[in-house]
Design a protein around this motif. Structure first.
Motif, mmCIF file in Angstrom:
data_model
loop_
_atom_site.group_PDB
_atom_site.id
_atom_site.type_symbol
_atom_site.label_atom_id
_atom_site.label_comp_id
_atom_site.label_asym_id
_atom_site.label_seq_id
_atom_site.Cartn_x
_atom_site.Cartn_y
_atom_site.Cartn_z
ATOM 1 N N ASP A 194 36.917 -5.001 -29.695
ATOM 2 C CA ASP A 194 35.848 -4.431 -29.503
ATOM 3 C C ASP A 194 34.645 -5.089 -28.932
ATOM 4 N N MET A 195 34.689 -6.571 -28.849
ATOM 5 C CA MET A 195 33.735 -7.451 -28.435
ATOM 6 C C MET A 195 34.157 -7.596 -26.987
ATOM 7 N N ARG A 196 35.635 -7.777 -26.777
ATOM 8 C CA ARG A 196 35.923 -7.976 -25.412
ATOM 9 C C ARG A 196 35.902 -6.740 -24.386
ATOM 10 N N ASN A 197 36.040 -5.633 -25.303
ATOM 11 C CA ASN A 197 35.695 -4.431 -24.359
ATOM 12 C C ASN A 197 34.436 -4.114 -24.131
ATOM 13 N N MET A 198 33.424 -4.670 -25.018
ATOM 14 C CA MET A 198 32.109 -4.519 -24.595
ATOM 15 C C MET A 198 31.669 -5.546 -23.550
ATOM 16 N N LEU A 199 32.123 -6.731 -23.595
ATOM 17 C CA LEU A 199 31.859 -7.805 -22.617
ATOM 18 C C LEU A 199 32.351 -7.222 -21.311
ATOM 19 N N GLN A 200 33.429 -6.696 -21.082
ATOM 20 C CA GLN A 200 34.168 -6.150 -19.849
ATOM 21 C C GLN A 200 33.300 -4.948 -19.181
ATOM 22 N N PHE A 201 32.778 -4.108 -20.178
ATOM 23 C CA PHE A 201 31.959 -3.088 -19.518
ATOM 24 C C PHE A 201 30.642 -3.638 -19.140
ATOM 25 N N ILE A 202 30.190 -4.622 -19.687
ATOM 26 C CA ILE A 202 28.807 -5.315 -19.139
ATOM 27 C C ILE A 202 29.076 -6.049 -17.890
ATOM 28 N N ILE A 203 30.366 -6.714 -17.787
ATOM 29 C CA ILE A 203 30.726 -7.239 -16.480
ATOM 30 C C ILE A 203 30.735 -6.283 -15.541
ATOM 31 N N ASP A 204 31.698 -5.053 -15.707
ATOM 32 C CA ASP A 204 31.702 -4.069 -14.871
ATOM 33 C C ASP A 204 30.755 -3.448 -14.228
ATOM 34 N N ALA A 205 29.484 -3.221 -15.119
ATOM 35 C CA ALA A 205 28.408 -2.599 -14.773
ATOM 36 C C ALA A 205 27.328 -3.322 -14.026
ATOM 37 N N GLN A 206 27.744 -4.569 -13.630
ATOM 38 C CA GLN A 206 26.917 -5.335 -12.808
ATOM 39 C C GLN A 206 27.101 -4.878 -11.323
ATOM 40 N N GLN A 207 28.254 -4.212 -10.933
ATOM 41 C CA GLN A 207 28.527 -3.534 -9.874
ATOM 42 C C GLN A 207 28.055 -2.207 -9.862
ATOM 43 N N LEU A 208 26.988 -2.093 -8.574
ATOM 44 C CA LEU A 208 26.283 -0.853 -8.376
ATOM 45 C C LEU A 208 26.981 0.382 -8.375
ATOM 46 N N THR A 209 28.170 0.253 -7.771
ATOM 47 C CA THR A 209 29.173 1.407 -7.500
ATOM 48 C C THR A 209 30.195 1.611 -8.748
ATOM 49 N N SER A 210 30.317 0.831 -9.617
ATOM 50 C CA SER A 210 31.140 1.015 -10.868
ATOM 51 C C SER A 210 31.058 2.371 -11.473
ATOM 52 N N GLU A 211 31.940 2.426 -12.307
ATOM 53 C CA GLU A 211 31.974 3.599 -13.285
ATOM 54 C C GLU A 211 31.246 3.034 -14.380
ATOM 55 N N ALA A 212 31.167 1.940 -14.775
ATOM 56 C CA ALA A 212 30.418 1.508 -15.709
ATOM 57 C C ALA A 212 28.959 1.424 -15.691
ATOM 58 N N ARG A 213 28.473 1.102 -14.413
ATOM 59 C CA ARG A 213 27.027 1.145 -13.820
ATOM 60 C C ARG A 213 26.819 2.726 -13.919
ATOM 61 N N LYS A 214 27.538 3.589 -13.522
ATOM 62 C CA LYS A 214 27.249 4.880 -13.328
ATOM 63 C C LYS A 214 27.088 5.529 -15.051
ATOM 64 N N ALA A 215 27.874 5.093 -15.977
ATOM 65 C CA ALA A 215 27.468 5.425 -17.274
ATOM 66 C C ALA A 215 26.642 4.792 -17.854
ATOM 67 N N ALA A 216 26.130 3.583 -17.621
ATOM 68 C CA ALA A 216 25.028 3.032 -18.300
ATOM 69 C C ALA A 216 23.695 3.837 -17.765
ATOM 70 N N SER A 217 23.637 4.080 -16.397
ATOM 71 C CA SER A 217 22.483 4.614 -15.816
ATOM 72 C C SER A 217 22.615 6.208 -16.197
ATOM 73 N N THR A 218 23.277 6.863 -17.038
ATOM 74 C CA THR A 218 23.257 8.277 -17.289
ATOM 75 C C THR A 218 22.732 8.459 -18.844
ATOM 76 N N THR A 219 22.129 9.308 -19.082
ATOM 77 C CA THR A 219 21.917 9.704 -20.592
ATOM 78 C C THR A 219 23.071 10.717 -20.727
ATOM 79 N N ALA A 220 23.724 10.394 -21.822
ATOM 80 C CA ALA A 220 24.894 11.367 -22.331
ATOM 81 C C ALA A 220 24.409 11.984 -23.654
ATOM 82 N N ARG A 221 24.886 13.317 -23.824
ATOM 83 C CA ARG A 221 24.740 14.033 -25.203
ATOM 84 C C ARG A 221 25.997 14.557 -25.378
#
Length: 253
Positions: A194-221
């Motif tokens: 779980d921690m490795r997956n979290m760290l990878q998500f944060i690393i990926d989210a540093q890239q402006l066009t990544s799927e992780a950044r898109k998810a982080a900048s979107t409020t999901a319900r």
């Protein structure tokens, strides 16, 4: 927190920052105070802290209770399963998770087989909020019966920390536990992944066009489908940065 009169449930996301009130976001106390003010008869149910060798559990519990004591609202403590009463003979915590049955007003220990949607994104949001002025998190919209995953800013993590996260991905479980866990001797199976997956998500989210950044900048319900027995993503999503934080219902860690 539970208000029987209003039939409303609220929670705060458990955070290590509670062990040090200086790390509490400037808006957190105001938001928590406002949330409690909406509850006519707030009741507190608390469980999870135990007697660990590091004394972390005691510091976290003490910090949280001191915070509540400083607030103007009168809180009726219904359950406080912490310290020695939550420590088994082998040193493990008796319970780390619980559910509140709103129909019977009873609390039960629980293990979540289904931890809900976007687990890595939720862990990353919790981690990043420790570096932000707001740390309390709203995760439930009671009016619509929806799980709320608020947008967050992954760039609050410094570039130096991101480089360290890249190194941590290759660490052994033993080393990772010592850094990422407050109770390394008693974490459940799958914690390190779980921690490795979290760290990878944060690393990926540093890239402006990544799927992780898109998810982080979107409020999901998400709403729970009784037919399919699963969480279903609501069609309408909102692109935004960190919004107001206040109330919540049980998180699924």
């Amino acid at each position: 927190f539970w208000c029987r009169r209003l039939q409303s449930a609220w929670t705060t996301v458990p955070m290590l920052f509670l062990a040090d009130s200086s790390n509490l976001g400037s808006g957190d106390v105001a938001h928590l105070s406002s949330a409690l003010a909406l509850m006519q008869q707030p009741q507190l149910y608390m469980a999870g802290s135990y007697c660990d060798d590091r004394g972390t559990g005691q510091r976290v519990a003490q910090g949280f209770l001191q915070l509540l004591h400083s607030l103007p609202a009168a809180i009726d403590v219904q359950l406080c399963c912490i310290g020695s009463v939550n420590t088994a003979a082998n040193g493990r915590p008796c319970t780390c998770q619980m559910v509140f049955d709103t129909a019977s007003n009873t609390v039960h220990p629980w293990k979540f087989d289904d931890r809900g949607p976007e687990v890595s994104r939720r862990f990353a949001a919790e981690h990043c909020r420790q570096h932000h002025t707001h740390s309390l998190l709203n995760v439930w919209e009671s009016q619509w019966q929806q799980l709320l995953l608020a947008a967050f800013d992954p760039t609050v993590i410094s570039s130096w920390a991101v480089m360290r996260y890249e190194q941590m991905l290759s660490w052994s479980d033993e080393r990772l536990l010592q850094v990422m866990s407050t109770s390394p001797e008693h974490e459940p199976e799958g914690f390190c992944q779980d921690m490795r997956n979290m760290l990878q998500f944060i690393i990926d989210a540093q890239q402006l066009t990544s799927e992780a950044r898109k998810a982080a900048s979107t409020t999901a319900r998400y709403h729970w489908s009784t037919d399919g027995g699963s969480w279903v993503k609501a069609a309408s999503q909102q692109h935004t940065h960190m919004g107001p934080v206040a109330a919540a219902v049980t998180t699924m860690r």
